[in-house]
Design a protein around this motif. Structure first.
Motif, PDB file in Angstrom:
ATOM      1  N   TYR A 157     131.479 -90.865  61.851  1.00  0.00           N
ATOM      2  CA  TYR A 157     132.451 -91.943  61.748  1.00  0.00           C
ATOM      3  C   TYR A 157     131.698 -93.238  62.030  1.00  0.00           C
ATOM      4  CZ  TYR A 157     135.972 -88.316  61.897  1.00  0.00           C
ATOM      5  OH  TYR A 157     136.733 -87.204  61.619  1.00  0.00           O
ATOM      6  N   ASP A 158     131.517 -94.034  61.003  1.00  0.00           N
ATOM      7  CA  ASP A 158     130.733 -95.259  61.121  1.00  0.00           C
ATOM      8  C   ASP A 158     131.496 -96.323  61.903  1.00  0.00           C
ATOM      9  OD1 ASP A 158     128.427 -96.682  60.677  1.00  0.00           O
ATOM     10  OD2 ASP A 158     129.109 -97.502  58.779  1.00  0.00           O
ATOM     11  N   ARG A 159     132.711 -96.594  61.484  1.00  0.00           N
ATOM     12  CA  ARG A 159     133.569 -97.533  62.214  1.00  0.00           C
ATOM     13  C   ARG A 159     135.019 -97.231  61.881  1.00  0.00           C
ATOM     14  NH1 ARG A 159     131.696-100.352  57.813  1.00  0.00           N
ATOM     15  NH2 ARG A 159     133.225-101.608  56.698  1.00  0.00           N
ATOM     16  N   VAL A 160     135.903 -97.632  62.762  1.00  0.00           N
ATOM     17  CA  VAL A 160     137.342 -97.445  62.580  1.00  0.00           C
ATOM     18  C   VAL A 160     137.996 -98.805  62.778  1.00  0.00           C
ATOM     19  CG1 VAL A 160     139.382 -96.234  63.395  1.00  0.00           C
ATOM     20  CG2 VAL A 160     137.181 -95.081  63.449  1.00  0.00           C
ATOM     21  N   GLN A 161     138.855 -99.176  61.848  1.00  0.00           N
ATOM     22  CA  GLN A 161     139.508-100.481  61.926  1.00  0.00           C
ATOM     23  C   GLN A 161     140.934-100.397  61.411  1.00  0.00           C
ATOM     24  OE1 GLN A 161     136.630-102.473  59.477  1.00  0.00           O
ATOM     25  NE2 GLN A 161     137.999-102.501  57.707  1.00  0.00           N
TER      26      GLN A 161
ATOM     27  N   MET B 252     139.476 -95.312  75.782  1.00  0.00           N
ATOM     28  CA  MET B 252     138.779 -94.500  74.806  1.00  0.00           C
ATOM     29  C   MET B 252     138.938 -95.146  73.427  1.00  0.00           C
ATOM     30  SD  MET B 252     139.362 -90.505  73.718  1.00  0.00           S
ATOM     31  CE  MET B 252     139.034 -89.884  75.320  1.00  0.00           C
ATOM     32  N   GLN B 253     137.862 -95.247  72.683  1.00  0.00           N
ATOM     33  CA  GLN B 253     137.901 -95.818  71.346  1.00  0.00           C
ATOM     34  C   GLN B 253     138.437 -94.804  70.345  1.00  0.00           C
ATOM     35  OE1 GLN B 253     134.095 -97.290  70.233  1.00  0.00           O
ATOM     36  NE2 GLN B 253     134.097 -98.905  71.760  1.00  0.00           N
ATOM     37  N   LEU B 254     139.000 -95.299  69.248  1.00  0.00           N
ATOM     38  CA  LEU B 254     139.517 -94.413  68.204  1.00  0.00           C
ATOM     39  C   LEU B 254     138.407 -93.578  67.578  1.00  0.00           C
ATOM     40  CD1 LEU B 254     142.066 -96.780  66.497  1.00  0.00           C
ATOM     41  CD2 LEU B 254     142.574 -94.736  67.810  1.00  0.00           C
ATOM     42  N   LYS B 255     137.226 -94.153  67.458  1.00  0.00           N
ATOM     43  CA  LYS B 255     136.088 -93.413  66.913  1.00  0.00           C
ATOM     44  C   LYS B 255     135.745 -92.219  67.801  1.00  0.00           C
ATOM     45  CE  LYS B 255     131.640 -95.025  66.522  1.00  0.00           C
ATOM     46  NZ  LYS B 255     130.590 -95.908  66.029  1.00  0.00           N
ATOM     47  N   THR B 256     135.796 -92.401  69.103  1.00  0.00           N
ATOM     48  CA  THR B 256     135.540 -91.313  70.043  1.00  0.00           C
ATOM     49  C   THR B 256     136.618 -90.247  69.934  1.00  0.00           C
ATOM     50  OG1 THR B 256     134.525 -92.893  71.550  1.00  0.00           O
ATOM     51  CG2 THR B 256     135.136 -90.774  72.470  1.00  0.00           C
ATOM     52  N   LEU B 257     137.864 -90.664  69.809  1.00  0.00           N
ATOM     53  CA  LEU B 257     138.969 -89.729  69.643  1.00  0.00           C
ATOM     54  C   LEU B 257     138.802 -88.884  68.376  1.00  0.00           C
ATOM     55  CD1 LEU B 257     141.754 -88.853  70.748  1.00  0.00           C
ATOM     56  CD2 LEU B 257     142.749 -90.573  69.267  1.00  0.00           C
ATOM     57  N   LEU B 258     138.421 -89.498  67.267  1.00  0.00           N
ATOM     58  CA  LEU B 258     138.180 -88.754  66.027  1.00  0.00           C
ATOM     59  C   LEU B 258     137.015 -87.785  66.191  1.00  0.00           C
ATOM     60  CD1 LEU B 258     138.676 -91.551  63.366  1.00  0.00           C
ATOM     61  CD2 LEU B 258     140.074 -89.513  63.645  1.00  0.00           C
ATOM     62  N   ASN B 259     135.950 -88.200  66.848  1.00  0.00           N
ATOM     63  CA  ASN B 259     134.799 -87.314  67.062  1.00  0.00           C
ATOM     64  C   ASN B 259     135.160 -86.110  67.925  1.00  0.00           C
ATOM     65  OD1 ASN B 259     132.564 -88.350  65.618  1.00  0.00           O
ATOM     66  ND2 ASN B 259     132.443 -90.044  67.056  1.00  0.00           N
ATOM     67  N   LYS B 260     136.061 -86.307  68.899  1.00  0.00           N
ATOM     68  CA  LYS B 260     136.449 -85.199  69.774  1.00  0.00           C
ATOM     69  C   LYS B 260     137.422 -84.237  69.109  1.00  0.00           C
ATOM     70  CE  LYS B 260     135.747 -87.341  74.239  1.00  0.00           C
ATOM     71  NZ  LYS B 260     135.393 -86.455  75.312  1.00  0.00           N
ATOM     72  N   ARG B 261     138.367 -84.776  68.337  1.00  0.00           N
ATOM     73  CA  ARG B 261     139.430 -83.949  67.756  1.00  0.00           C
ATOM     74  C   ARG B 261     139.181 -83.523  66.315  1.00  0.00           C
ATOM     75  NH1 ARG B 261     140.804 -81.716  71.876  1.00  0.00           N
ATOM     76  NH2 ARG B 261     141.583 -83.067  73.500  1.00  0.00           N
ATOM     77  N   LEU B 262     138.331 -84.256  65.596  1.00  0.00           N
ATOM     78  CA  LEU B 262     138.036 -83.915  64.209  1.00  0.00           C
ATOM     79  C   LEU B 262     136.543 -84.139  63.940  1.00  0.00           C
ATOM     80  CD1 LEU B 262     139.496 -83.031  61.588  1.00  0.00           C
ATOM     81  CD2 LEU B 262     139.532 -85.429  60.965  1.00  0.00           C
ATOM     82  N   PRO B 263     135.695 -83.292  64.552  1.00  0.00           N
ATOM     83  CA  PRO B 263     134.259 -83.486  64.369  1.00  0.00           C
ATOM     84  C   PRO B 263     133.818 -83.130  62.945  1.00  0.00           C
ATOM     85  CG  PRO B 263     134.672 -81.485  65.616  1.00  0.00           C
ATOM     86  CD  PRO B 263     136.006 -82.155  65.408  1.00  0.00           C
ATOM     87  N   LEU B 264     132.863 -83.868  62.438  1.00  0.00           N
ATOM     88  CA  LEU B 264     132.300 -83.620  61.112  1.00  0.00           C
ATOM     89  C   LEU B 264     130.839 -83.245  61.287  1.00  0.00           C
ATOM     90  CD1 LEU B 264     133.778 -86.749  59.294  1.00  0.00           C
ATOM     91  CD2 LEU B 264     134.644 -84.413  59.216  1.00  0.00           C
ATOM     92  N   LYS B 265     130.435 -82.096  60.703  1.00  0.00           N
ATOM     93  CA  LYS B 265     129.079 -81.611  60.899  1.00  0.00           C
ATOM     94  C   LYS B 265     128.018 -82.508  60.284  1.00  0.00           C
ATOM     95  CE  LYS B 265     128.926 -76.684  61.551  1.00  0.00           C
ATOM     96  NZ  LYS B 265     128.721 -75.391  60.966  1.00  0.00           N
TER      97      LYS B 265
END
Length: 90
Positions: A18-22, A1-14
């Protein structure tokens, strides 16, 4: 699972995406940087009253906001805030 996917699942923004995570190195410390951008169809709200949807007219320079650490690694959100013209707040 990518970090971007993890952020979208646990901290969604209306109205944002999340453009990219690095991982960036600052000094001798690694920092997780999440780049956030506004959705093209996202509603713009006044940051003062927070209720009214307003037309946007400008985007400020990109800034960083500190977030809670993940797995002992500091997390920073990087975003260029939008400015709106609120009829109530000015």
């Amino acid at each position: 699972m990518q970090l971007k996917t993890l952020l979208n699942k646990r901290l969604p923004l209306k109205s944002h995406v999340y453009d990219r995570v690095q991982v960036e190195t600052r000094g001798n410390e690694e920092i997780l940087v999440a780049h956030i951008r506004a959705r093209s169809n996202g509603l713009k709200h006044c940051s003062n009253c927070g209720i009214r949807v307003c037309p946007g007219y400008d985007t400020l320079a990109e800034r960083e906001w500190a977030f809670i650490s993940v797995w002992g690694m500091p997390v920073v959100f990087r975003y260029a805030p939008r400015r709106v013209n609120c009829p109530d707040c000015g």
